[in-house]
Scaffold this motif. Structure first.
Motif, PDB file in Angstrom:
ATOM      1  N   THR A 154       4.392  -9.753  -6.709  1.00 15.00           N
ATOM      2  CA  THR A 154       5.000  -9.530  -5.321  1.00 15.00           C
ATOM      3  C   THR A 154       5.521  -8.093  -5.360  1.00 15.00           C
ATOM      4  O   THR A 154       5.407  -7.178  -4.571  1.00 15.00           O
ATOM      5  CB  THR A 154       6.007 -10.371  -4.983  1.00 15.00           C
ATOM      6  OG1 THR A 154       5.740 -11.638  -5.063  1.00 15.00           O
ATOM      7  CG2 THR A 154       6.429 -10.220  -3.534  1.00 15.00           C
ATOM      8  N   GLY A 155       6.213  -7.965  -6.594  1.00 12.15           N
ATOM      9  CA  GLY A 155       6.520  -6.191  -6.635  1.00 12.15           C
ATOM     10  C   GLY A 155       5.555  -5.080  -6.418  1.00 12.15           C
ATOM     11  O   GLY A 155       5.747  -4.182  -5.688  1.00 12.15           O
ATOM     12  N   GLN A 156       4.365  -5.542  -6.924  1.00 10.99           N
ATOM     13  CA  GLN A 156       3.310  -4.415  -6.651  1.00 10.99           C
ATOM     14  C   GLN A 156       2.795  -4.522  -5.358  1.00 10.99           C
ATOM     15  O   GLN A 156       2.538  -3.104  -4.883  1.00 10.99           O
ATOM     16  CB  GLN A 156       2.101  -4.814  -7.708  1.00 10.99           C
ATOM     17  CG  GLN A 156       2.433  -5.081  -9.113  1.00 10.99           C
ATOM     18  CD  GLN A 156       2.902  -3.914 -10.018  1.00 10.99           C
ATOM     19  OE1 GLN A 156       2.954  -2.742  -9.359  1.00 10.99           O
ATOM     20  NE2 GLN A 156       3.166  -4.128 -11.376  1.00 10.99           N
ATOM     21  N   LEU A 157       2.839  -5.549  -4.825  1.00 11.29           N
ATOM     22  CA  LEU A 157       2.660  -5.603  -3.459  1.00 11.29           C
ATOM     23  C   LEU A 157       3.509  -4.898  -2.768  1.00 11.29           C
ATOM     24  O   LEU A 157       3.037  -4.023  -1.643  1.00 11.29           O
ATOM     25  CB  LEU A 157       2.343  -7.249  -2.681  1.00 11.29           C
ATOM     26  CG  LEU A 157       1.263  -7.787  -3.450  1.00 11.29           C
ATOM     27  CD1 LEU A 157       1.445  -9.480  -2.917  1.00 11.29           C
ATOM     28  CD2 LEU A 157      -0.051  -7.503  -2.831  1.00 11.29           C
ATOM     29  N   LEU A 158       4.708  -5.122  -2.680  1.00 10.17           N
ATOM     30  CA  LEU A 158       5.777  -4.271  -2.132  1.00 10.17           C
ATOM     31  C   LEU A 158       5.543  -2.884  -2.177  1.00 10.17           C
ATOM     32  O   LEU A 158       5.626  -2.046  -1.409  1.00 10.17           O
ATOM     33  CB  LEU A 158       6.856  -4.694  -2.551  1.00 10.17           C
ATOM     34  CG  LEU A 158       7.571  -6.073  -2.191  1.00 10.17           C
ATOM     35  CD1 LEU A 158       8.774  -6.558  -2.852  1.00 10.17           C
ATOM     36  CD2 LEU A 158       7.867  -6.157  -0.682  1.00 10.17           C
ATOM     37  N   ILE A 159       5.179  -2.287  -3.424  1.00 14.42           N
ATOM     38  CA  ILE A 159       5.255  -0.794  -3.725  1.00 14.42           C
ATOM     39  C   ILE A 159       4.037  -0.428  -3.045  1.00 14.42           C
ATOM     40  O   ILE A 159       4.136   0.582  -2.192  1.00 14.42           O
ATOM     41  CB  ILE A 159       5.047  -0.636  -5.362  1.00 14.42           C
ATOM     42  CG1 ILE A 159       6.387  -0.823  -6.064  1.00 14.42           C
ATOM     43  CG2 ILE A 159       4.469   0.666  -5.452  1.00 14.42           C
ATOM     44  CD1 ILE A 159       6.109  -0.708  -7.598  1.00 14.42           C
ATOM     45  N   ARG A 160       2.806  -0.856  -3.093  1.00 14.08           N
ATOM     46  CA  ARG A 160       1.532  -0.283  -2.373  1.00 14.08           C
ATOM     47  C   ARG A 160       1.838  -0.362  -0.731  1.00 14.08           C
ATOM     48  O   ARG A 160       1.642   0.631  -0.332  1.00 14.08           O
ATOM     49  CB  ARG A 160       0.395  -1.088  -2.712  1.00 14.08           C
ATOM     50  CG  ARG A 160       0.238  -1.162  -4.403  1.00 14.08           C
ATOM     51  CD  ARG A 160      -1.244  -1.420  -4.523  1.00 14.08           C
ATOM     52  NE  ARG A 160      -2.007  -0.656  -3.801  1.00 14.08           N
ATOM     53  CZ  ARG A 160      -3.287  -1.075  -3.571  1.00 14.08           C
ATOM     54  NH1 ARG A 160      -3.935  -2.229  -4.226  1.00 14.08           N
ATOM     55  NH2 ARG A 160      -4.249  -0.001  -2.753  1.00 14.08           N
ATOM     56  N   ALA A 161       2.270  -1.455  -0.475  1.00 11.72           N
ATOM     57  CA  ALA A 161       2.453  -1.645   0.855  1.00 11.72           C
ATOM     58  C   ALA A 161       3.543  -0.600   1.829  1.00 11.72           C
ATOM     59  O   ALA A 161       3.313   0.296   2.513  1.00 11.72           O
ATOM     60  CB  ALA A 161       2.897  -3.036   1.515  1.00 11.72           C
ATOM     61  N   ALA A 162       4.674  -0.231   0.819  1.00 11.27           N
ATOM     62  CA  ALA A 162       5.794   0.605   1.076  1.00 11.27           C
ATOM     63  C   ALA A 162       5.022   2.164   1.278  1.00 11.27           C
ATOM     64  O   ALA A 162       5.296   2.879   2.178  1.00 11.27           O
ATOM     65  CB  ALA A 162       6.705   0.616   0.077  1.00 11.27           C
ATOM     66  N   ARG A 163       4.195   2.241   0.136  1.00 10.41           N
ATOM     67  CA  ARG A 163       3.589   3.675  -0.018  1.00 10.41           C
ATOM     68  C   ARG A 163       2.731   4.129   1.160  1.00 10.41           C
ATOM     69  O   ARG A 163       2.806   4.904   1.736  1.00 10.41           O
ATOM     70  CB  ARG A 163       2.867   3.801  -1.101  1.00 10.41           C
ATOM     71  CG  ARG A 163       2.677   5.219  -1.466  1.00 10.41           C
ATOM     72  CD  ARG A 163       2.177   5.704  -2.961  1.00 10.41           C
ATOM     73  NE  ARG A 163       1.545   4.722  -3.476  1.00 10.41           N
ATOM     74  CZ  ARG A 163       1.546   4.357  -4.729  1.00 10.41           C
ATOM     75  NH1 ARG A 163       2.293   5.165  -5.577  1.00 10.41           N
ATOM     76  NH2 ARG A 163       0.953   3.587  -5.504  1.00 10.41           N
ATOM     77  N   LEU A 164       1.883   3.156   1.501  1.00  6.65           N
ATOM     78  CA  LEU A 164       0.887   3.233   2.413  1.00  6.65           C
ATOM     79  C   LEU A 164       1.694   3.511   4.018  1.00  6.65           C
ATOM     80  O   LEU A 164       1.122   4.304   4.611  1.00  6.65           O
ATOM     81  CB  LEU A 164      -0.040   2.024   2.493  1.00  6.65           C
ATOM     82  CG  LEU A 164      -1.189   1.961   1.346  1.00  6.65           C
ATOM     83  CD1 LEU A 164      -1.910   0.777   1.271  1.00  6.65           C
ATOM     84  CD2 LEU A 164      -2.071   3.353   1.507  1.00  6.65           C
ATOM     85  N   LEU A 201      10.471  -2.219   3.356  1.00  3.07           N
ATOM     86  CA  LEU A 201       9.279  -2.500   2.064  1.00  3.07           C
ATOM     87  C   LEU A 201       9.788  -1.339   0.861  1.00  3.07           C
ATOM     88  O   LEU A 201       9.681  -2.079  -0.245  1.00  3.07           O
ATOM     89  CB  LEU A 201       8.012  -1.948   2.624  1.00  3.07           C
ATOM     90  CG  LEU A 201       7.263  -2.732   3.468  1.00  3.07           C
ATOM     91  CD1 LEU A 201       6.143  -2.233   4.102  1.00  3.07           C
ATOM     92  CD2 LEU A 201       6.896  -3.961   2.649  1.00  3.07           C
ATOM     93  N   ASN A 224      11.222  -4.293  -8.459  1.00  6.94           N
ATOM     94  CA  ASN A 224      10.532  -3.861  -9.833  1.00  6.94           C
ATOM     95  C   ASN A 224      11.886  -3.138 -10.982  1.00  6.94           C
ATOM     96  O   ASN A 224      11.410  -3.532 -11.967  1.00  6.94           O
ATOM     97  CB  ASN A 224       9.712  -2.592  -9.470  1.00  6.94           C
ATOM     98  CG  ASN A 224       8.448  -3.230  -8.993  1.00  6.94           C
ATOM     99  OD1 ASN A 224       7.514  -3.559  -9.960  1.00  6.94           O
ATOM    100  ND2 ASN A 224       8.478  -3.316  -7.678  1.00  6.94           N
TER     101      ASN A 224
END
Lengths: 158, 158
Positions: free
Chosen positions: A20-30, B24, B32
DNA sequence: TCTATATGGTAAAGTTACTTTACTATATAG
DNA sequence: CTATATAGTAAAGTAACTTTACCATATAGA
Protein backbone atom coordinates in the motif's frame (compact mmCIF):
# COMPACT_ATOMS: atom_id res chain seq x y z
CA UNK A 1 14.67 -26.23 -3.63
CA UNK A 2 11.47 -26.50 -5.62
CA UNK A 3 9.41 -25.81 -2.55
CA UNK A 4 11.54 -22.76 -1.63
CA UNK A 5 11.12 -21.36 -5.12
CA UNK A 6 7.36 -21.61 -4.94
CA UNK A 7 7.45 -19.96 -1.55
CA UNK A 8 9.50 -17.12 -3.01
CA UNK A 9 7.14 -16.64 -5.90
CA UNK A 10 4.21 -16.40 -3.53
CA UNK A 11 6.15 -13.86 -1.47
CA UNK A 12 6.82 -11.72 -4.54
CA UNK A 13 3.18 -11.92 -5.51
CA UNK A 14 2.26 -10.84 -2.01
CA UNK A 15 4.70 -7.92 -2.23
CA UNK A 16 3.00 -6.73 -5.36
CA UNK A 17 -0.42 -6.49 -3.79
CA UNK A 18 0.65 -5.80 -0.22
CA UNK A 19 2.62 -2.63 -0.76
CA UNK A 20 0.00 0.00 0.00
CA UNK A 21 2.93 2.27 0.73
CA UNK A 22 4.21 2.04 -2.85
CA UNK A 23 0.74 2.63 -4.21
CA UNK A 24 0.45 5.75 -2.08
CA UNK A 25 3.84 7.06 -3.20
CA UNK A 26 3.10 6.64 -6.88
CA UNK A 27 -0.40 8.05 -6.69
CA UNK A 28 0.83 11.07 -4.75
CA UNK A 29 3.58 11.81 -7.23
CA UNK A 30 1.36 11.52 -10.26
CA UNK A 31 -1.43 13.58 -8.75
CA UNK A 32 0.84 16.42 -7.74
CA UNK A 33 2.86 16.43 -10.93
CA UNK A 34 -0.31 17.05 -12.84
CA UNK A 35 -1.53 19.75 -10.48
CA UNK A 36 1.76 21.62 -10.59
CA UNK A 37 2.09 21.36 -14.37
CA UNK A 38 -1.40 22.75 -14.77
CA UNK A 39 -1.06 25.46 -12.13
CA UNK A 40 2.27 26.66 -13.44
CA UNK A 41 0.81 27.66 -16.75
CA UNK A 42 -2.08 29.44 -15.07
CA UNK A 43 -0.08 32.30 -13.57
CA UNK A 44 3.52 33.46 -13.76
CA UNK A 45 4.23 32.05 -10.29
CA UNK A 46 6.01 28.76 -10.56
CA UNK A 47 4.88 27.04 -7.40
CA UNK A 48 6.13 23.54 -6.69
CA UNK A 49 4.38 20.87 -4.60
CA UNK A 50 6.30 21.86 -1.48
CA UNK A 51 4.85 25.35 -1.76
CA UNK A 52 1.24 24.47 -2.30
CA UNK A 53 1.40 22.07 0.66
CA UNK A 54 1.52 25.11 2.96
CA UNK A 55 -1.72 26.73 1.85
CA UNK A 56 -4.29 24.40 3.41
CA UNK A 57 -2.77 25.09 6.83
CA UNK A 58 -2.74 28.88 6.64
CA UNK A 59 -5.48 30.73 8.43
CA UNK A 60 -6.51 34.21 7.39
CA UNK A 61 -5.27 35.83 10.63
CA UNK A 62 -1.83 34.31 10.11
CA UNK A 63 -0.22 31.10 11.35
CA UNK A 64 3.03 30.54 13.25
CA UNK A 65 5.93 28.71 11.65
CA UNK A 66 5.98 26.13 14.43
CA UNK A 67 2.27 25.51 14.04
CA UNK A 68 2.74 25.01 10.32
CA UNK A 69 5.59 22.57 10.92
CA UNK A 70 3.46 20.51 13.29
CA UNK A 71 0.44 20.44 11.01
CA UNK A 72 2.54 19.54 7.97
CA UNK A 73 4.60 16.93 9.80
CA UNK A 74 7.97 18.42 8.83
CA UNK A 75 10.64 20.41 10.69
CA UNK A 76 10.27 24.14 11.29
CA UNK A 77 13.49 24.70 9.34
CA UNK A 78 11.87 23.12 6.31
CA UNK A 79 8.87 25.41 6.78
CA UNK A 80 11.29 28.32 7.04
CA UNK A 81 12.78 27.49 3.66
CA UNK A 82 9.45 27.05 1.94
CA UNK A 83 8.01 30.23 3.41
CA UNK A 84 11.16 32.16 2.49
CA UNK A 85 10.70 31.21 -1.15
CA UNK A 86 7.03 32.13 -1.09
CA UNK A 87 7.97 35.42 0.53
CA UNK A 88 10.42 36.15 -2.29
CA UNK A 89 7.63 35.33 -4.76
CA UNK A 90 5.43 37.77 -2.81
CA UNK A 91 2.76 35.15 -2.15
CA UNK A 92 3.23 35.16 1.63
CA UNK A 93 4.63 37.57 4.20
CA UNK A 94 5.91 37.19 7.74
CA UNK A 95 4.76 39.65 10.39
CA UNK A 96 5.72 39.68 14.09
CA UNK A 97 3.20 38.01 16.38
CA UNK A 98 1.95 40.75 18.77
CA UNK A 99 1.31 38.16 21.48
CA UNK A 100 4.85 36.71 21.47
CA UNK A 101 8.06 38.55 20.64
CA UNK A 102 9.79 35.41 19.36
CA UNK A 103 7.02 34.30 17.04
CA UNK A 104 6.10 35.40 13.54
CA UNK A 105 2.81 35.00 11.73
CA UNK A 106 2.74 33.77 8.15
CA UNK A 107 0.04 35.37 6.04
CA UNK A 108 -1.06 35.69 2.44
CA UNK A 109 -0.27 38.86 0.51
CA UNK A 110 -2.98 40.35 -1.71
CA UNK A 111 -1.33 38.73 -4.74
CA UNK A 112 -1.00 35.40 -2.93
CA UNK A 113 -4.66 35.62 -1.99
CA UNK A 114 -5.66 35.87 -5.66
CA UNK A 115 -3.21 33.14 -6.74
CA UNK A 116 -4.60 30.73 -4.19
CA UNK A 117 -8.17 31.34 -5.29
CA UNK A 118 -7.08 30.43 -8.81
CA UNK A 119 -5.17 27.40 -7.54
CA UNK A 120 -8.24 26.00 -5.84
CA UNK A 121 -9.91 26.03 -9.22
CA UNK A 122 -7.11 23.97 -10.73
CA UNK A 123 -7.27 21.39 -7.97
CA UNK A 124 -11.02 21.07 -8.26
CA UNK A 125 -10.66 20.73 -12.00
CA UNK A 126 -8.20 17.84 -11.70
CA UNK A 127 -10.30 16.10 -9.09
CA UNK A 128 -13.35 16.50 -11.30
CA UNK A 129 -11.51 14.92 -14.21
CA UNK A 130 -10.77 11.85 -12.16
CA UNK A 131 -14.23 11.91 -10.75
CA UNK A 132 -15.59 11.78 -14.28
CA UNK A 133 -13.35 8.85 -15.17
CA UNK A 134 -13.54 6.82 -11.98
CA UNK A 135 -16.78 8.00 -10.45
CA UNK A 136 -17.40 10.66 -7.84
CA UNK A 137 -18.16 7.96 -5.31
CA UNK A 138 -14.70 6.46 -5.58
CA UNK A 139 -13.00 9.85 -5.19
CA UNK A 140 -15.07 10.80 -2.15
CA UNK A 141 -14.46 7.38 -0.59
CA UNK A 142 -10.71 7.60 -1.27
CA UNK A 143 -10.56 10.97 0.43
CA UNK A 144 -12.46 9.72 3.46
CA UNK A 145 -10.33 6.59 3.77
CA UNK A 146 -7.07 8.54 3.48
CA UNK A 147 -8.22 10.98 6.13
CA UNK A 148 -8.98 8.09 8.46
CA UNK A 149 -5.62 6.48 7.73
CA UNK A 150 -3.81 9.73 8.54
CA UNK A 151 -5.75 10.14 11.75
CA UNK A 152 -4.73 6.62 12.78
CA UNK A 153 -1.08 7.38 11.94
CA UNK A 154 -1.10 10.55 13.94
CA UNK A 155 -2.76 8.79 16.83
CA UNK A 156 -0.03 6.20 17.43
CA UNK A 157 3.70 7.01 17.24
CA UNK A 158 6.18 4.45 15.82
CA UNK B 1 -14.42 43.54 1.24
CA UNK B 2 -16.51 41.53 3.70
CA UNK B 3 -17.90 39.41 0.91
CA UNK B 4 -14.43 38.76 -0.52
CA UNK B 5 -13.19 37.70 2.87
CA UNK B 6 -15.97 35.18 3.28
CA UNK B 7 -15.27 33.90 -0.18
CA UNK B 8 -11.63 33.45 0.73
CA UNK B 9 -12.45 31.59 3.90
CA UNK B 10 -14.65 29.22 1.99
CA UNK B 11 -11.84 28.69 -0.55
CA UNK B 12 -9.39 27.85 2.24
CA UNK B 13 -11.86 25.43 3.74
CA UNK B 14 -12.28 23.84 0.34
CA UNK B 15 -8.50 23.56 -0.04
CA UNK B 16 -8.33 21.66 3.21
CA UNK B 17 -10.73 18.97 2.12
CA UNK B 18 -10.11 19.10 -1.63
CA UNK B 19 -6.40 18.37 -1.67
CA UNK B 20 -6.41 14.64 -2.29
CA UNK B 21 -2.85 15.15 -3.50
CA UNK B 22 -1.70 16.39 -0.09
CA UNK B 23 -3.50 13.55 1.63
CA UNK B 24 -1.71 11.08 -0.61
CA UNK B 25 1.69 12.66 0.01
CA UNK B 26 1.34 12.62 3.77
CA UNK B 27 -0.09 9.12 3.94
CA UNK B 28 2.69 7.80 1.71
CA UNK B 29 5.41 9.40 3.79
CA UNK B 30 4.05 8.17 7.09
CA UNK B 31 3.44 4.66 5.83
CA UNK B 32 6.92 4.27 4.42
CA UNK B 33 8.69 5.89 7.33
CA UNK B 34 7.18 3.30 9.57
CA UNK B 35 8.02 0.41 7.27
CA UNK B 36 11.63 1.49 6.88
CA UNK B 37 12.13 2.13 10.60
CA UNK B 38 10.78 -1.31 11.35
CA UNK B 39 12.64 -3.11 8.58
CA UNK B 40 15.95 -1.48 9.37
CA UNK B 41 16.10 -3.03 12.80
CA UNK B 42 15.21 -6.45 11.44
CA UNK B 43 18.45 -7.09 9.54
CA UNK B 44 21.76 -5.31 9.17
CA UNK B 45 20.83 -4.06 5.69
CA UNK B 46 19.75 -0.47 5.86
CA UNK B 47 17.31 -0.31 3.00
CA UNK B 48 15.56 2.97 2.29
CA UNK B 49 12.14 3.43 0.63
CA UNK B 50 13.73 3.91 -2.79
CA UNK B 51 15.30 0.48 -2.49
CA UNK B 52 12.28 -1.46 -1.38
CA UNK B 53 10.27 0.11 -4.19
CA UNK B 54 12.19 -2.07 -6.64
CA UNK B 55 11.30 -5.43 -5.14
CA UNK B 56 7.66 -5.76 -6.17
CA UNK B 57 8.70 -5.39 -9.81
CA UNK B 58 11.46 -7.99 -9.84
CA UNK B 59 10.66 -11.37 -11.30
CA UNK B 60 12.59 -14.46 -10.32
CA UNK B 61 14.14 -14.91 -13.78
CA UNK B 62 15.47 -11.35 -13.70
CA UNK B 63 14.09 -8.05 -14.97
CA UNK B 64 15.61 -5.46 -17.32
CA UNK B 65 16.52 -2.00 -16.07
CA UNK B 66 14.27 -0.37 -18.67
CA UNK B 67 11.37 -2.58 -17.68
CA UNK B 68 11.88 -1.63 -14.05
CA UNK B 69 11.96 2.07 -14.93
CA UNK B 70 8.70 1.80 -16.84
CA UNK B 71 6.92 -0.16 -14.11
CA UNK B 72 8.16 2.18 -11.40
CA UNK B 73 7.41 5.35 -13.34
CA UNK B 74 10.94 6.78 -12.98
CA UNK B 75 13.89 7.21 -15.34
CA UNK B 76 16.21 4.32 -16.13
CA UNK B 77 19.10 6.36 -14.72
CA UNK B 78 17.32 6.50 -11.37
CA UNK B 79 16.85 2.73 -11.52
CA UNK B 80 20.55 2.42 -12.31
CA UNK B 81 21.46 4.30 -9.16
CA UNK B 82 19.14 2.34 -6.92
CA UNK B 83 20.22 -1.01 -8.34
CA UNK B 84 23.89 -0.03 -8.01
CA UNK B 85 23.40 0.55 -4.29
CA UNK B 86 21.56 -2.72 -3.85
CA UNK B 87 24.32 -4.45 -5.78
CA UNK B 88 26.92 -3.01 -3.41
CA UNK B 89 24.79 -4.27 -0.51
CA UNK B 90 24.76 -7.67 -2.23
CA UNK B 91 20.98 -7.81 -2.33
CA UNK B 92 20.75 -7.74 -6.13
CA UNK B 93 23.06 -8.58 -9.01
CA UNK B 94 23.14 -7.64 -12.68
CA UNK B 95 23.75 -10.36 -15.28
CA UNK B 96 23.88 -9.95 -19.07
CA UNK B 97 20.63 -10.75 -20.87
CA UNK B 98 21.37 -13.70 -23.19
CA UNK B 99 18.68 -12.56 -25.63
CA UNK B 100 20.06 -9.01 -26.08
CA UNK B 101 23.69 -7.95 -25.85
CA UNK B 102 22.80 -4.45 -24.64
CA UNK B 103 20.46 -5.49 -21.88
CA UNK B 104 21.14 -6.66 -18.34
CA UNK B 105 18.89 -8.61 -16.04
CA UNK B 106 18.48 -7.57 -12.42
CA UNK B 107 18.07 -10.47 -10.03
CA UNK B 108 18.10 -11.23 -6.32
CA UNK B 109 21.18 -12.76 -4.71
CA UNK B 110 20.70 -15.57 -2.20
CA UNK B 111 21.09 -13.05 0.65
CA UNK B 112 18.67 -10.62 -1.01
CA UNK B 113 16.20 -13.44 -1.43
CA UNK B 114 16.20 -14.10 2.31
CA UNK B 115 16.07 -10.39 3.20
CA UNK B 116 13.03 -9.86 0.99
CA UNK B 117 11.18 -12.77 2.54
CA UNK B 118 11.73 -11.12 5.92
CA UNK B 119 10.69 -7.74 4.55
CA UNK B 120 7.38 -9.08 3.34
CA UNK B 121 6.65 -10.05 6.91
CA UNK B 122 7.26 -6.51 8.09
CA UNK B 123 4.97 -5.02 5.47
CA UNK B 124 2.22 -7.48 6.26
CA UNK B 125 2.66 -6.71 9.93
CA UNK B 126 2.22 -2.98 9.43
CA UNK B 127 -0.79 -3.44 7.17
CA UNK B 128 -2.32 -5.77 9.72
CA UNK B 129 -1.87 -3.17 12.43
CA UNK B 130 -3.81 -0.65 10.42
CA UNK B 131 -6.30 -3.28 9.44
CA UNK B 132 -6.92 -3.96 13.09
CA UNK B 133 -7.41 -0.28 13.84
CA UNK B 134 -9.36 0.80 10.78
CA UNK B 135 -10.90 -2.43 9.59
CA UNK B 136 -9.69 -4.87 6.95
CA UNK B 137 -12.47 -3.69 4.66
CA UNK B 138 -11.14 -0.13 4.59
CA UNK B 139 -7.59 -1.27 3.83
CA UNK B 140 -8.68 -3.58 1.04
CA UNK B 141 -10.90 -0.88 -0.43
CA UNK B 142 -8.12 1.72 -0.22
CA UNK B 143 -5.79 -0.59 -2.09
CA UNK B 144 -8.35 -1.26 -4.79
CA UNK B 145 -9.18 2.44 -5.19
CA UNK B 146 -5.53 3.45 -5.41
CA UNK B 147 -4.88 0.81 -8.02
CA UNK B 148 -7.76 2.13 -10.09
CA UNK B 149 -6.54 5.71 -9.70
CA UNK B 150 -3.06 4.73 -10.88
CA UNK B 151 -4.48 2.87 -13.85
CA UNK B 152 -6.44 5.98 -14.81
CA UNK B 153 -3.33 8.16 -14.46
CA UNK B 154 -1.27 5.83 -16.58
CA UNK B 155 -4.01 5.68 -19.18
CA UNK B 156 -4.08 9.39 -20.01
CA UNK B 157 -0.91 11.50 -20.21
CA UNK B 158 -1.02 15.10 -18.89
C1' DT C 1 25.64 -5.11 -46.61
C1' DC C 2 25.77 -0.99 -44.83
C1' DT C 3 23.93 2.97 -43.04
C1' DA C 4 20.06 5.13 -40.15
C1' DT C 5 17.72 4.98 -36.31
C1' DA C 6 15.89 2.98 -32.21
C1' DT C 7 16.84 0.87 -27.85
C1' DG C 8 19.50 -0.58 -23.42
C1' DG C 9 22.42 1.16 -20.40
C1' DT C 10 25.99 4.40 -18.09
C1' DA C 11 28.10 8.97 -16.32
C1' DA C 12 28.01 13.31 -14.29
C1' DA C 13 25.93 17.22 -12.68
C1' DG C 14 21.85 19.62 -11.18
C1' DT C 15 17.34 19.97 -8.47
C1' DT C 16 13.78 19.36 -4.91
C1' DA C 17 12.53 18.73 -0.58
C1' DC C 18 13.72 17.81 2.93
C1' DT C 19 16.93 16.70 7.82
C1' DT C 20 20.64 17.38 11.20
C1' DT C 21 23.44 20.19 13.92
C1' DA C 22 24.12 24.37 15.86
C1' DC C 23 23.04 28.39 17.10
C1' DT C 24 20.25 33.34 18.84
C1' DA C 25 16.30 35.70 20.97
C1' DT C 26 12.43 35.86 23.76
C1' DA C 27 9.40 33.83 27.32
C1' DT C 28 8.12 31.68 31.58
C1' DA C 29 8.45 28.88 35.81
C1' DG C 30 10.73 28.37 40.08
C1' DC D 1 16.62 36.38 38.42
C1' DT D 2 18.72 32.45 36.95
C1' DA D 3 17.20 27.91 34.43
C1' DT D 4 14.94 26.06 31.02
C1' DA D 5 11.67 25.84 27.36
C1' DT D 6 10.15 27.66 23.03
C1' DA D 7 10.23 30.43 18.34
C1' DG D 8 12.93 31.03 14.81
C1' DT D 9 17.34 31.27 11.78
C1' DA D 10 21.73 29.50 9.42
C1' DA D 11 24.46 26.30 7.14
C1' DA D 12 25.59 21.99 5.63
C1' DG D 13 24.27 17.40 4.51
C1' DT D 14 21.23 13.76 2.38
C1' DA D 15 17.66 11.12 -0.40
C1' DA D 16 15.65 10.51 -4.43
C1' DC D 17 15.25 11.76 -7.99
C1' DT D 18 15.89 14.49 -13.23
C1' DT D 19 18.40 16.45 -17.17
C1' DT D 20 21.89 16.31 -20.49
C1' DA D 21 25.07 13.75 -22.80
C1' DC D 22 26.98 9.84 -24.18
C1' DC D 23 28.39 4.69 -25.79
C1' DA D 24 27.06 -0.02 -27.34
C1' DT D 25 24.16 -3.12 -29.52
C1' DA D 26 20.12 -4.20 -32.38
C1' DT D 27 17.24 -3.91 -36.29
C1' DA D 28 14.82 -2.15 -40.35
C1' DG D 29 15.27 -0.45 -44.86
C1' DA D 30 17.92 1.19 -49.12
Amino acid sequence: MAKTRREFERALEAAKSASTGQLLIRAARLFNERAVARGRTLRGLDLRPAHTAVFPHLSLEGTRMTTLAEKMGITKQAVGQIVAELERAEVLCRVPDPSDGRAKLVRFTAAGYRAVLDGMGVLREIENEFGAELGEALMARLKRDLTKLLAAFEGAAS
